[in-house]
Design a protein around this motif. Structure first.
Motif, mmCIF file in Angstrom:
data_model
loop_
_atom_site.group_PDB
_atom_site.id
_atom_site.type_symbol
_atom_site.label_atom_id
_atom_site.label_comp_id
_atom_site.label_asym_id
_atom_site.label_seq_id
_atom_site.Cartn_x
_atom_site.Cartn_y
_atom_site.Cartn_z
ATOM 1 N N THR A 70 -15.983 95.676 37.268
ATOM 2 C CA THR A 70 -15.246 96.913 37.883
ATOM 3 C C THR A 70 -16.701 96.904 38.999
ATOM 4 O O THR A 70 -16.972 96.840 40.148
ATOM 5 C CB THR A 70 -14.772 98.011 37.490
ATOM 6 O OG1 THR A 70 -14.000 97.750 36.917
ATOM 7 C CG2 THR A 70 -14.795 99.105 38.691
ATOM 8 N N PHE A 82 -9.574 105.853 42.539
ATOM 9 C CA PHE A 82 -10.164 105.210 41.046
ATOM 10 C C PHE A 82 -9.620 106.066 39.409
ATOM 11 O O PHE A 82 -8.181 105.597 39.128
ATOM 12 C CB PHE A 82 -11.922 105.237 40.249
ATOM 13 C CG PHE A 82 -11.616 103.925 41.074
ATOM 14 C CD1 PHE A 82 -11.172 102.726 40.799
ATOM 15 C CD2 PHE A 82 -13.295 103.218 42.053
ATOM 16 C CE1 PHE A 82 -12.277 101.142 40.952
ATOM 17 C CE2 PHE A 82 -13.750 102.419 41.941
ATOM 18 C CZ PHE A 82 -12.919 101.223 41.905
ATOM 19 N N ALA A 119 -5.886 105.870 37.819
ATOM 20 C CA ALA A 119 -5.939 106.044 36.096
ATOM 21 C C ALA A 119 -5.321 107.313 35.663
ATOM 22 O O ALA A 119 -4.797 107.320 34.451
ATOM 23 C CB ALA A 119 -7.302 106.430 36.302
ATOM 24 N N HIS A 143 -2.060 105.948 35.652
ATOM 25 C CA HIS A 143 -1.276 105.448 34.510
ATOM 26 C C HIS A 143 -0.590 105.636 34.008
ATOM 27 O O HIS A 143 0.181 104.021 33.585
ATOM 28 C CB HIS A 143 -2.137 104.789 33.771
ATOM 29 C CG HIS A 143 -2.989 103.856 32.988
ATOM 30 N ND1 HIS A 143 -2.511 102.203 33.178
ATOM 31 C CD2 HIS A 143 -2.715 103.808 31.366
ATOM 32 C CE1 HIS A 143 -2.911 101.546 32.387
ATOM 33 N NE2 HIS A 143 -2.682 102.014 30.839
ATOM 34 N N THR A 157 -8.316 99.129 38.792
ATOM 35 C CA THR A 157 -7.958 100.003 37.197
ATOM 36 C C THR A 157 -5.961 99.819 36.756
ATOM 37 O O THR A 157 -5.978 100.068 35.436
ATOM 38 C CB THR A 157 -7.322 101.797 38.384
ATOM 39 O OG1 THR A 157 -6.134 101.065 38.897
ATOM 40 C CG2 THR A 157 -8.464 102.111 39.027
ATOM 41 N N GLN A 158 -5.704 98.828 37.556
ATOM 42 C CA GLN A 158 -4.339 98.050 36.702
ATOM 43 C C GLN A 158 -4.330 96.624 36.216
ATOM 44 O O GLN A 158 -4.362 95.860 34.976
ATOM 45 C CB GLN A 158 -3.870 98.071 38.772
ATOM 46 C CG GLN A 158 -2.550 98.487 39.169
ATOM 47 C CD GLN A 158 -2.368 99.822 38.113
ATOM 48 O OE1 GLN A 158 -1.760 100.547 37.282
ATOM 49 N NE2 GLN A 158 -3.303 101.259 38.834
ATOM 50 N N THR A 178 -7.169 100.619 32.816
ATOM 51 C CA THR A 178 -8.128 102.002 33.060
ATOM 52 C C THR A 178 -7.573 103.605 32.771
ATOM 53 O O THR A 178 -6.639 103.527 33.873
ATOM 54 C CB THR A 178 -8.579 102.236 34.720
ATOM 55 O OG1 THR A 178 -9.757 100.957 35.353
ATOM 56 C CG2 THR A 178 -10.161 103.381 34.313
ATOM 57 N N LEU A 185 -13.692 106.693 33.662
ATOM 58 C CA LEU A 185 -13.775 106.664 34.616
ATOM 59 C C LEU A 185 -15.656 107.290 34.809
ATOM 60 O O LEU A 185 -15.737 106.679 35.984
ATOM 61 C CB LEU A 185 -12.974 107.838 35.236
ATOM 62 C CG LEU A 185 -11.840 108.021 35.529
ATOM 63 C CD1 LEU A 185 -11.140 109.276 36.752
ATOM 64 C CD2 LEU A 185 -11.389 106.622 36.473
ATOM 65 N N LEU A 217 -17.328 103.846 34.940
ATOM 66 C CA LEU A 217 -16.660 103.311 35.973
ATOM 67 C C LEU A 217 -17.573 104.075 37.245
ATOM 68 O O LEU A 217 -18.064 102.504 37.534
ATOM 69 C CB LEU A 217 -15.038 103.326 35.803
ATOM 70 C CG LEU A 217 -14.370 102.498 36.984
ATOM 71 C CD1 LEU A 217 -13.429 101.970 36.784
ATOM 72 C CD2 LEU A 217 -14.343 103.779 38.569
#
Length: 503
Positions: free
Chosen positions: A45, A80, A84, A87, A128-129, A133, A138, A141
């Motif tokens: 990332t 982000f 996330a 998700h 993130t996909q 994630t 996070l 990241l």
């Protein structure tokens, strides 16, 4: 295609320097993430954030570039978190992704900064996909992205800031009066529609890798203004992906994620992305596809079936982009090309007038700046005409005339560059015939850009030149410019039934 990459001119070796600096900047970012103890996903990332900062930030000044880079976390971190957090909620996730697509494209109305931040927001959702994630990842990241942006900025703005020695870049404004001045709303609607199709079709192909289709649609819409440009870019993306997958089968799959050779090939891929981007979208996509394969190898999920799925998802994304530009608020290639050609012709006149003023003794006239702007406008012309001169274009007559127009515009640019060079000389001639020649250039441009203007015959110019041999360098360039403008009348004033860009 090989010739375009390896023989294409690289004034000041800017492409070479940009590509080499990218390898240093991104390599430094990833290395620092590793030293900080970040996970592989966080390091990937961070490396992507560094790549985007070096690749997409194109403000005219170094200060502007630094500000845009500093704003990236403010735009990316909320995205982000959004991606996330959604998700495990597919419907809400998909709706949010499409909203980010539309907003990211719409942001281009604010120029290079809006484009850069829109791309960063989109890629924040995309990655993130890619890495699956979840909210608990996070903090790490965010730390990796911050560290990577600091590292790449230290290289770009400190260690190797070659832009400080260059004049500020000139970004030509889109031509007015043709619907091109505000294309962002239309493109945002098109991109969202195309991405929606790609998302749905991509999920039919794979519930896990559907985002590749959306990514393909997104990137196809970057730097395009007409349906022809978008279709050609989609074709080149698919072609580059096919070649890149073939290379991945030969190189990336056998490596099985081995750290050292993968890192070396990743550096080569990064160099290829930056070095080829300006001259060949196909070659750039080859490098992007190979890099993606190498990253999947590091994550331990690479196999031939995954690469085949990558190709299928790219095809779906290209189809989504094609359907969107054909049926959602379409703008024809001819309308776009006509607008940019007229802008180029006016830029030729502006360059000539500025050079003439300099030759007449003006201290403030700066033909070099006008010439730089002309070069950028001509790049836009070449982009807009590319669908007409594409090898697969079935319209042979239009292809021939389009090539003739490009050749003659290149002649104009060459004469204008020569004229500006002569004007810059402190002992340049102040021949009284210069003013008359500049007026004839103005009349020629007016005749080509105004449908209601009756063209003056150019034979008198040529005959005059024959009776009075011209030796003054400035006049030689002006007369060459007149001849090129006169020759442009034939391809530009063609029959309405077979227009190059519209009669």
């Amino acid at each position: 295609m090989l010739k375009r990459v390896f023989v294409a001119p690289d004034p000041g070796r800017l492409r070479l320097r940009s590509a080499a600096r990218a390898v240093v900047g991104i390599g430094s970012a990833v290395a620092l993430c590793g030293l900080a103890g970040h996970s592989l996903a966080a390091a990937i990332t961070g490396g992507l954030a560094a790549l985007l900062a070096l690749f997409t930030v194109t403000d005219a000044t170094v200060r502007g570039q630094a500000v845009t880079t500093a704003l990236m976390p403010a735009v990316g971190f909320p995205v982000f978190a959004l991606a996330a957090g959604l998700h495990d909620q597919p419907v809400a996730r998909d709706a949010a992704f499409l909203a980010v697509v539309g907003a990211g494209v719409y942001a281009r109305r604010w120029g290079p900064r809006g484009n850069s931040l829109g791309v960063f927001a989109f890629m924040a959702f995309f990655v993130t996909q890619f890495l699956h994630t979840v909210p608990g990842q996070l903090p790490e990241l965010y730390a990796a992205v911050t560290l990577s942006l600091l590292a790449s900025s230290a290289v770009r703005f400190g260690l190797w800031c070659y832009e400080r020695r260059l004049p500020p870049s000139v970004v030509p404004a889109p031509p007015a009066g043709t619907g091109l001045a505000r294309p962002t709303t239309r493109q945002a609607v098109q991109a969202t529609a195309g991405a929606a199709f790609a998302l749905l079709a991509g999920e039919v192909l794979s519930h896990q890798r559907w985002y590749w289709a959306v990514g393909a649609t997104w990137w196809i819409f970057v730097n395009t203004a007409s349906r022809g440009e978008t279709l050609v870019r989609g074709f080149r993306r698919v072609l580059g992906t096919v070649i890149g997958i073939g290379l991945g089968l030969l190189v990336a799959v056998p490596l099985q994620g081995a750290a050292v050779p993968t890192a070396v090939l990743a550096a080569v891929s990064v160099f290829g992305i930056f070095y080829t981007a300006a001259v060949s979208y196909t070659w750039m996509m080859l490098a992007v596809t190979l890099l993606a394969g190498l990253l999947y190898g590091l994550l331990g999920v690479l196999d031939p079936g995954l690469l085949a799925l990558r190709l299928a998802e790219t095809g779906v994304g290209a189809l989504g982009a094609a359907l969107a530009v054909l049926f959602v608020l379409p703008v024809t290639t001819h309308a776009t090309t006509d607008a940019w050609i007229q802008r180029a012709l006016r830029s030729v006149h502006e360059c000539t007038a500025e050079a003439a003023a300099r030759l007449a003794g003006s201290e403030t006239a700066d033909p070099a700046a006008r010439v730089a702007e002309l070069e950028l406008v001509l790049a836009k012309v070449r982009l807009s005409v590319s669908p007409l001169v594409h090898p697969l274009s079935p319209m042979r007559a239009r292809k021939s005339r389009a090539r003739q127009v490009l050749s003659l515009l290149d002649d104009c640019a060459r004469e204008v560059r020569g004229l500006a060079s002569v004007a810059a000389h402190p002992e340049a001639s102040h021949d009284v015939r210069l003013a008359a020649a500049c007026l004839r250039v103005e009349a020629a441009v007016e005749a080509l850009t105004s449908p209601h203007t009756v063209r003056r015959e150019s034979a008198a110019v040529d005959a005059s030149g024959a009776r009075h041999p011209v030796t003054d360098p400035a006049l030689v360039h002006l007369h060459g410019l007149e001849r090129a403008l006169a020759a442009l009348a034939a391809p530009l004033r063609s029959s309405p039934r077979s227009p190059l860009v519209g009669a």
